[in-house]
Design a protein around this motif. Structure first.
Motif, short mmCIF file in Angstrom:
data_model
loop_
_atom_site.label_atom_id
_atom_site.label_comp_id
_atom_site.label_asym_id
_atom_site.label_seq_id
_atom_site.Cartn_x
_atom_site.Cartn_y
_atom_site.Cartn_z
N LEU A 47 0.83 -1.20 0.00
CA LEU A 47 0.00 0.00 0.00
C LEU A 47 0.87 1.25 0.00
O LEU A 47 0.63 2.19 -0.77
N LEU A 48 1.88 1.26 0.81
CA LEU A 48 2.80 2.39 0.90
C LEU A 48 3.50 2.61 -0.44
O LEU A 48 3.62 3.74 -0.91
N LEU B 160 12.16 15.33 4.18
CA LEU B 160 12.51 13.94 4.54
C LEU B 160 11.99 13.59 5.92
O LEU B 160 11.45 12.50 6.14
N ASP B 161 12.16 14.50 6.87
CA ASP B 161 11.67 14.27 8.24
C ASP B 161 10.15 14.11 8.25
O ASP B 161 9.61 13.20 8.90
N LEU B 162 9.46 15.00 7.54
CA LEU B 162 8.01 14.94 7.51
C LEU B 162 7.52 13.66 6.83
O LEU B 162 6.61 13.01 7.33
N VAL C 268 5.51 6.71 9.67
CA VAL C 268 5.37 6.15 11.02
C VAL C 268 3.91 6.18 11.46
O VAL C 268 3.38 5.20 11.97
N GLN C 269 3.25 7.32 11.24
CA GLN C 269 1.85 7.43 11.66
C GLN C 269 0.93 6.53 10.83
O GLN C 269 -0.04 5.99 11.35
N LEU C 270 1.25 6.37 9.55
CA LEU C 270 0.48 5.43 8.73
C LEU C 270 0.61 4.02 9.27
O LEU C 270 -0.37 3.28 9.37
N TRP C 271 1.84 3.64 9.64
CA TRP C 271 2.07 2.30 10.18
C TRP C 271 1.29 2.11 11.49
O TRP C 271 0.65 1.09 11.70
N ILE D 76 -4.40 11.01 7.04
CA ILE D 76 -3.32 10.90 8.02
C ILE D 76 -2.16 11.81 7.64
O ILE D 76 -1.62 12.53 8.49
N ALA D 77 -1.77 11.78 6.37
CA ALA D 77 -0.62 12.59 5.93
C ALA D 77 -0.87 14.08 6.18
O ALA D 77 0.02 14.79 6.67
#
Length: 175
Positions: free
Chosen positions: A13-14, A36-38, A44-47, A67-68
């Protein structure tokens, strides 16, 4: 230590929708390092949310955008830069559309002006126009942002009007 059983489906999915993460990071982060950090924070939040994702309630892209965008808005607040983001030049963003052929330079300048305009919008309108430029339906935009379709249409109309005014002002000043 074994990996969670849903990791392969998350990775697929990612991979399929990686553009969502990159586009949101490009619109909400100031420079390469911040992007890159964002993007990493979004992943991480998607996971973390993936185990609760219900495909019967929303499309994967809708879930990912929601989420993004929430992560991006929180990231900007945490960074102290909400509503004040500096938009980098097109060259710094390394957009694929930049070219050297005749006529492309003018198109690149218009695209850079559009990104600058988007960068000046508040968080909600920035998210809204990002989804609109992705050819998302008003219904999907409404679902992602948690507002009505009527509100989506009204806000898009106002953004377009503001953009037309900006373009007209630039045309008269020759900038």
């Amino acid at each position: 230590m074994s990996k969670p059983s849903h990791q392969p489906s998350f990775e697929a999915l990612l991979h399929e929708h990686r553009g969502i993460i990159l586009k949101v990071a490009a619109v909400y982060a100031r420079d390469r390092e911040d992007r890159l950090d964002l993007a990493q924070e979004i992943r991480v939040q998607l996971w973390r949310s993936f185990g609760r994702y219900d495909a019967s309630r929303s499309k994967p892209s809708t879930w990912m955008y929601r989420i993004a965008l929430n992560v991006a808005i929180s990231y900007r607040r945490r960074d102290g830069a909400l509503l004040t983001g500096r938009v980098e030049s097109l060259e710094e963003r390394h957009l694929d559309s930049v070219g050297d052929a005749p006529g492309e330079r003018e198109e690149d300048e218009r695209l850079a002006a559009l990104y600058a305009f988007i960068g000046e919008l508040d968080a909600l309108n920035r998210a809204l126009i990002l989804l609109y430029l992705e050819d998302r339906s008003y219904a999907e935009i409404a679902e992602v942002l948690g507002i009505s379709e009527t509100n989506v249409a009204t806000k898009i109309g106002r953004i377009k009007q503001k953009l037309r005014g900006r373009a007209a002002a630039l045309a008269t000043t020759g900038a």
